[in-house]
Design an enzyme around this catalytic site. Structure first.
Site, PDB file in Angstrom:
ATOM      1  N   HIS A 182       0.831  -1.200   0.000  1.00  0.00           N
ATOM      2  CA  HIS A 182       0.000   0.000   0.000  1.00  0.00           C
ATOM      3  C   HIS A 182       0.875   1.264   0.000  1.00  0.00           C
ATOM      4  O   HIS A 182       0.631   2.215  -0.752  1.00  0.00           O
ATOM      5  CB  HIS A 182      -0.835  -0.083   1.282  1.00  0.00           C
ATOM      6  CG  HIS A 182      -1.997   0.818   1.312  1.00  0.00           C
ATOM      7  ND1 HIS A 182      -3.014   0.674   2.200  1.00  0.00           N
ATOM      8  CD2 HIS A 182      -2.305   1.889   0.576  1.00  0.00           C
ATOM      9  CE1 HIS A 182      -3.894   1.624   1.998  1.00  0.00           C
ATOM     10  NE2 HIS A 182      -3.482   2.378   1.020  1.00  0.00           N
ATOM     11  N   ARG A 287      -9.439   1.914  -8.688  1.00  0.00           N
ATOM     12  CA  ARG A 287      -9.537   0.802  -7.729  1.00  0.00           C
ATOM     13  C   ARG A 287     -10.573   1.200  -6.681  1.00  0.00           C
ATOM     14  O   ARG A 287     -10.452   2.272  -6.093  1.00  0.00           O
ATOM     15  CB  ARG A 287      -8.195   0.553  -7.056  1.00  0.00           C
ATOM     16  CG  ARG A 287      -7.103  -0.011  -7.976  1.00  0.00           C
ATOM     17  CD  ARG A 287      -5.793  -0.144  -7.210  1.00  0.00           C
ATOM     18  NE  ARG A 287      -4.816  -0.985  -7.876  1.00  0.00           N
ATOM     19  CZ  ARG A 287      -3.827  -0.519  -8.645  1.00  0.00           C
ATOM     20  NH1 ARG A 287      -3.707   0.772  -8.866  1.00  0.00           N
ATOM     21  NH2 ARG A 287      -2.963  -1.369  -9.205  1.00  0.00           N
ATOM     22  N   ASN A 442       0.420  -6.840 -12.859  1.00  0.00           N
ATOM     23  CA  ASN A 442       0.947  -7.190 -11.521  1.00  0.00           C
ATOM     24  C   ASN A 442       0.549  -8.617 -11.158  1.00  0.00           C
ATOM     25  O   ASN A 442       1.373  -9.450 -10.783  1.00  0.00           O
ATOM     26  CB  ASN A 442       0.403  -6.230 -10.455  1.00  0.00           C
ATOM     27  CG  ASN A 442       0.635  -4.783 -10.797  1.00  0.00           C
ATOM     28  OD1 ASN A 442       1.536  -4.470 -11.559  1.00  0.00           O
ATOM     29  ND2 ASN A 442      -0.179  -3.894 -10.249  1.00  0.00           N
ATOM     30  N   ARG A 453       3.583 -11.420  -5.293  1.00  0.00           N
ATOM     31  CA  ARG A 453       3.888 -10.014  -5.549  1.00  0.00           C
ATOM     32  C   ARG A 453       4.265  -9.253  -4.286  1.00  0.00           C
ATOM     33  O   ARG A 453       4.789  -8.151  -4.369  1.00  0.00           O
ATOM     34  CB  ARG A 453       2.711  -9.329  -6.257  1.00  0.00           C
ATOM     35  CG  ARG A 453       1.443  -9.337  -5.453  1.00  0.00           C
ATOM     36  CD  ARG A 453       0.251  -8.833  -6.255  1.00  0.00           C
ATOM     37  NE  ARG A 453       0.190  -7.384  -6.304  1.00  0.00           N
ATOM     38  CZ  ARG A 453      -0.779  -6.708  -6.910  1.00  0.00           C
ATOM     39  NH1 ARG A 453      -1.730  -7.344  -7.572  1.00  0.00           N
ATOM     40  NH2 ARG A 453      -0.793  -5.405  -6.911  1.00  0.00           N
ATOM     41  N   CYS A 490      -3.094  -1.904 -17.359  1.00  0.00           N
ATOM     42  CA  CYS A 490      -3.184  -0.961 -16.228  1.00  0.00           C
ATOM     43  C   CYS A 490      -2.339  -1.399 -15.038  1.00  0.00           C
ATOM     44  O   CYS A 490      -2.401  -0.776 -13.978  1.00  0.00           O
ATOM     45  CB  CYS A 490      -4.635  -0.758 -15.809  1.00  0.00           C
ATOM     46  SG  CYS A 490      -5.430  -2.275 -15.234  1.00  0.00           S
TER      47      CYS A 490
HETATM   48  C1  PEP Z   1      -2.826  -5.737 -11.599  1.00  0.00           C
HETATM   49  O1  PEP Z   1      -2.953  -6.835 -11.032  1.00  0.00           O
HETATM   50  O2  PEP Z   1      -1.959  -5.492 -12.453  1.00  0.00           O
HETATM   51  C2  PEP Z   1      -3.730  -4.627 -11.263  1.00  0.00           C
HETATM   52  C3  PEP Z   1      -3.749  -3.518 -11.968  1.00  0.00           C
HETATM   53  O3  PEP Z   1      -4.523  -4.781 -10.175  1.00  0.00           O
HETATM   54  P1  PEP Z   1      -4.033  -4.668  -8.646  1.00  0.00           P
HETATM   55  O4  PEP Z   1      -2.615  -4.187  -8.666  1.00  0.00           O
HETATM   56  O5  PEP Z   1      -4.969  -3.711  -7.990  1.00  0.00           O
HETATM   57  O6  PEP Z   1      -4.194  -6.064  -8.187  1.00  0.00           O
HETATM   58 MG    MG Z   2      -4.718  -7.274  -9.897  1.00  0.00          MG
END
Ligand code: PEP
Ligand code: MG
Length: 532
Positions: A182, A287, A442, A453, A490
Site C-alpha cells: 500500500h 480501484r 501485476n 507479488r 493498467c
Molecule cells: C494488476 O494486477 O496489475 C492490477 C492492476 O490490479 P491490482 O494491482 O490492484 O491487483
Molecule cells: Mg490485480
C-alpha cells in the site's frame, strides 16, 4: 574518512534523494517515573489524548484510503480499552511507559498470530499507535521524520508516510517492505523515491547517503566521484521529468505517427484533485477496494455513488473505468474478505463479489446510477472463467430492471474484464463477451511466474518483462486487434517508461499509468517507432 558502502534493495518507487540517513525508532528519551500510580495513569491519559489529537489533525487534510487508515488509529486511541489495560498494569507497579508498551506489544503479537491478512496488515497501525504514545510520554521530539532525510525503517505505516511532507525531498529505504505494498503505491502516486528489501545491513544514523530508487541502491558515505556520478544521473532524470511534464498535455504519438492513449490509475477519488484532466485520455483503472477499507463498515450505495460521480465530473466526458471491488489477496477488507491460507489463489475479486451478491448488488446499483452521468465503464477483476462474466452481467441486468421499476435514472455501462489470470490470457477468445480487456500485469506476472507479488525476498523473479509474461501480453494484444476488442494495460508495468517500448512492441496502444508517471510514459511513447 568513512568508507563508502553500497546497499542493494529493489526499486519500489523510482527517483533520487541525497540526504542524511534517519534511522527509525532510535529509542525514546528516558521516561521519568511519576511519584504515584495515579500520576502515571494521568500521564498516560494525557499522552493518549495528545496522540489522538495529532492523528485527528493529520486526518483533516486527507480523504479516502489515507483518511481511513488514520481513522482506524483514532478509533483505537479513543476506544480506551488499551488505556484501561495499561492502568491495571500501572496498579501492579509498572510505569505508564512500560505498561503501554507491554499492552500494545501483546496486541500486536496477537494480530500477527491471527493468520488473518486483515489483522496482519493492521498490526503496522498498532505499532504506529504504540510509538506515537510512547513518544508523547517520553517527550520525544523525533516522532516525525525530519524533512529531506532518507528514512531507513523495517517497514512504514501508511499514516506515517502520509503525515510527512515529502515536498522537501528525501526518500525511503525499507529493510523488509514490498514494491506491491500500500505504501509503495502511495509513494509511486506521489513520486517519492523508495526502495525495499535492503535487509539487516548496518547503517548509521545521520550518515550522508545517496538513494537511487531507479536502480534500487542506497550508497552510504559516498566518495566525491560517486557523488558526482549520482548528481549526473539525478540531473539527467530531473531534466527528463521536467521536459516530460512540460509536454504532458500533448498527445502521445509514436515516431511513426500512431496515437497511444495514456490514461490514469486512481485509488482514492481525492487523487483527481492532483491531476489535470487535460493531460490524460481518461481513467483506465479506478480501484474501489479502498472505499471499502474504512472503519465505517462497507460503504452504502449513496457513498459509492458520490465517489463515482466525483470522478466522472472531473473527467469531463472522458472515459472512466471503475473496477468492481477487488478485495482479498493482499487487500483484506474487514467484514467482507475471508481468512485463507493461500489468499492470492482464493476468494478474491469477482469470485468474492459473486459469492456475496447482497454486497455486490449495492455497488452495481451505484455504478448503474453513475453511468447515467458520464462515460462510465465497469471492469471485473480476477475473472478466470467465462461464467463469471455472464453471472455479473445478469446481476447488472437485474439491478437495472429494479432501478427502472423505481423510476431511478441509470444506464447500462460497458462491462469489461481484467486480464490478470493466465487462463484468460491463454484463451482470450473464450472471454469475448467482455466489452474490453485490461491487462493487470501485476497479478498476471505473479501467477505466470508463481512469484508472490508481496514477497521482497524473491528479488527480480516476478518481473513483467519476463518473456513468458510478455508472450501472453502480446497474445492478448493481437487478439484484441484481430477481433476489434479494446485492450489496455493498467498494471505497474504501464507506469515504467523503461517498459514502454516493450509494451508497444507487444502491440498495446492504450496504457493506464500512475498519476506521477503520465509525462514520462508519454515521452517514452514519442521516442518509439515500429521496427526501431
Ligand atoms: C494488476 O494486477 O496489475 C492490477 C492492476 O490490479 P491490482 O494491482 O490492484 O491487483
Ligand atoms: Mg490485480
Amino acid at each position: 574518512m568513512a568508507i563508502p558502502v553500497k546497499i542493494t534493495g529493489q526499486p519500489a518507487s523510482a527517483g533520487f534523494a541525497h540526504g542524511p540517513v534517519h534511522l527509525a525508532h532510535q529509542g525514546h528519551r528516558v521516561y521519568l517515573a511519576k511519584p504515584t500510580p495515579e500520576a502515571e495513569v494521568q500521564a498516560l491519559e494525557l499522552a493518549v489524548e495528545a496522540a489522538a489529537a495529532s492523528v485527528a489533525a493529520a486526518m483533516s487534510d486527507l480523504s479516502g484510503d489515507a483518511a481511513d487508515i488514520l481513522e482506524f488509529q483514532l478509533a483505537m486511541l479513543e476506544d480506551g480499552s488499551f488505556t484501561a489495560s495499561a492502568a491495571e498494569m500501572i496498579g501492579s507497579g509498572a510505569t505508564a511507559f512500560e505498561a503501554w508498551k507491554a499492552v500494545l506489544e501483546a496486541e500486536i503479537a496477537s494480530y500477527k498470530a491471527s493468520g488473518d491478512p486483515y489483522f496482519t496488515a493492521r498490526s503496522a497501525d498498532l505499532s504506529d499507535i504504540r510509538e506515537t504514545v510512547l513518544s508523547a510520554l517520553a517527550g520525544d521530539d523525533e516522532a516525525t521524520i525530519p524533512p529531506g532525510v532518507i528514512h531507513v525503517d523495517r517497514d512504514i505505516a501508511p499514516s506515517r508516510f502520509l503525515a510527512h511532507d515529502w515536498s522537501k525531498g528525501g526518500g525511503l529505504a525499507l529493510r523488509d517492505g514490498s514494491a506491491a505494498s500500500h505504501v509503495a503505491m502511495l509513494a509511486r502516486a506521489r513520486g517519492v523515491p523508495m526502495i525495499v528489501g535492503i535487509g539487516d545491513c548496518a547503517v548509521h544514523d545521520g550518515a550522508d547517503a545517496l538513494l537511487d530508487a531507479q536502480s534500487g541502491e542506497l550508497l552510504v558515505a559516498p566518495d566525491p566521484a560517486q557523488l558526482a556520478a549520482f548528481d549526473g544521473r539525478r540531473s539527467a532524470s530531473d531534466r527528463r521529468l521536467r521536459d516530460a511534464e512540460l509536454q504532458a498535455a500533448e498527445p502521445a504519438i509514436t515516431m511513426d505517427g500512431e496515437k497511444v492513449e495514456v490514461l490514469v490509475n486512481i485509488a482514492d477519488p481525492a487523487d483527481v484533485g492532483r491531476i489535470s484532466i487535460g493531460t490524460v485520455d481518461g481513467v483506465g483503472l479506478m480501484r474501489t477496494e479502498f472505499l471499502f477499507a474504512g472503519e465505517r463498515g462497507l460503504p452504502d450505495e449513496e457513498t459509492q455513488f458520490a465517489a463515482y460521480r466525483k470522478v466522472l465530473d472531473w473527467a469531463q466526458g472522458k472515459p472512466v473505468t471503475i473496477r468492481t471491488i477487488d478485495a482479498g489477496g493482499d487487500k483484506p477488507v474487514e467484514g467482507y474478505t475471508v481468512a485463507e491460507d493461500n489468499s492470492f489463489l482464493g476468494l478474491r475479486g469477482i469470485r468474492l463479489s459473486l459469492a456475496k451478491p447482497e454486497i455486490f448488488r449495492v455497488q452495481i446499483r451505484a455504478l448503474l446510477r453513475a453511468a447515467s452521468l458520464g462515460a462510465l465503464k465497469v471492469m471485473l477483476p480476477m475473472v478466470s472463467v467465462p461464467r463469471e462474466i455472464v453471472e455479473a452481467q445478469s446481476l447488472f441486468a437485474d439491478e437495472a430492471a429494479g432501478l427502472a421499476r423505481q423510476g431511478i435514472a441509470h444506464a447500462m455501462p460497458e462491462i469489461g474484464i481484467m486480464v490478470e489470470v493466465p487462463s484468460v490470457a491463454i484463451t482470450p477468445e473464450r472471454f469475448a463477451k467482455a466489452g474490453f480487456f485490461s491487462i493487470g500485469s501485476n497479478d498476471l506476472t505473479q501467477y505466470v511466474l508463481a512469484a508472490s507479488r508481496d514477497n521482497s525476498r524473491l528479488g527480480g523473479l516476478g518481473s513483467t518483462d519476463d518473456p513468458a509474461v510478455m508472450a501472453l501480453i502480446a497474445k492478448v494484444a493481437g487478439f484484441g486487434q484481430s477481433e476489434g476488442i479494446e485492450i489496455s494495460l493498467c498494471g505497474d508495468a504501464a507506469s515504467d517508461p523503461d517498459m514502454t517500448a516493450l509494451l508497444l512492441k507487444a502491440g498495446l496502444r492504450r496504457l493506464s499509468v500512475a498519476p506521477a508517471r503520465v509525462g514520462l510514459v508519454k515521452a517514452a511513447v514519442r521516442q518509439w517507432a515500429m521496427g526501431a
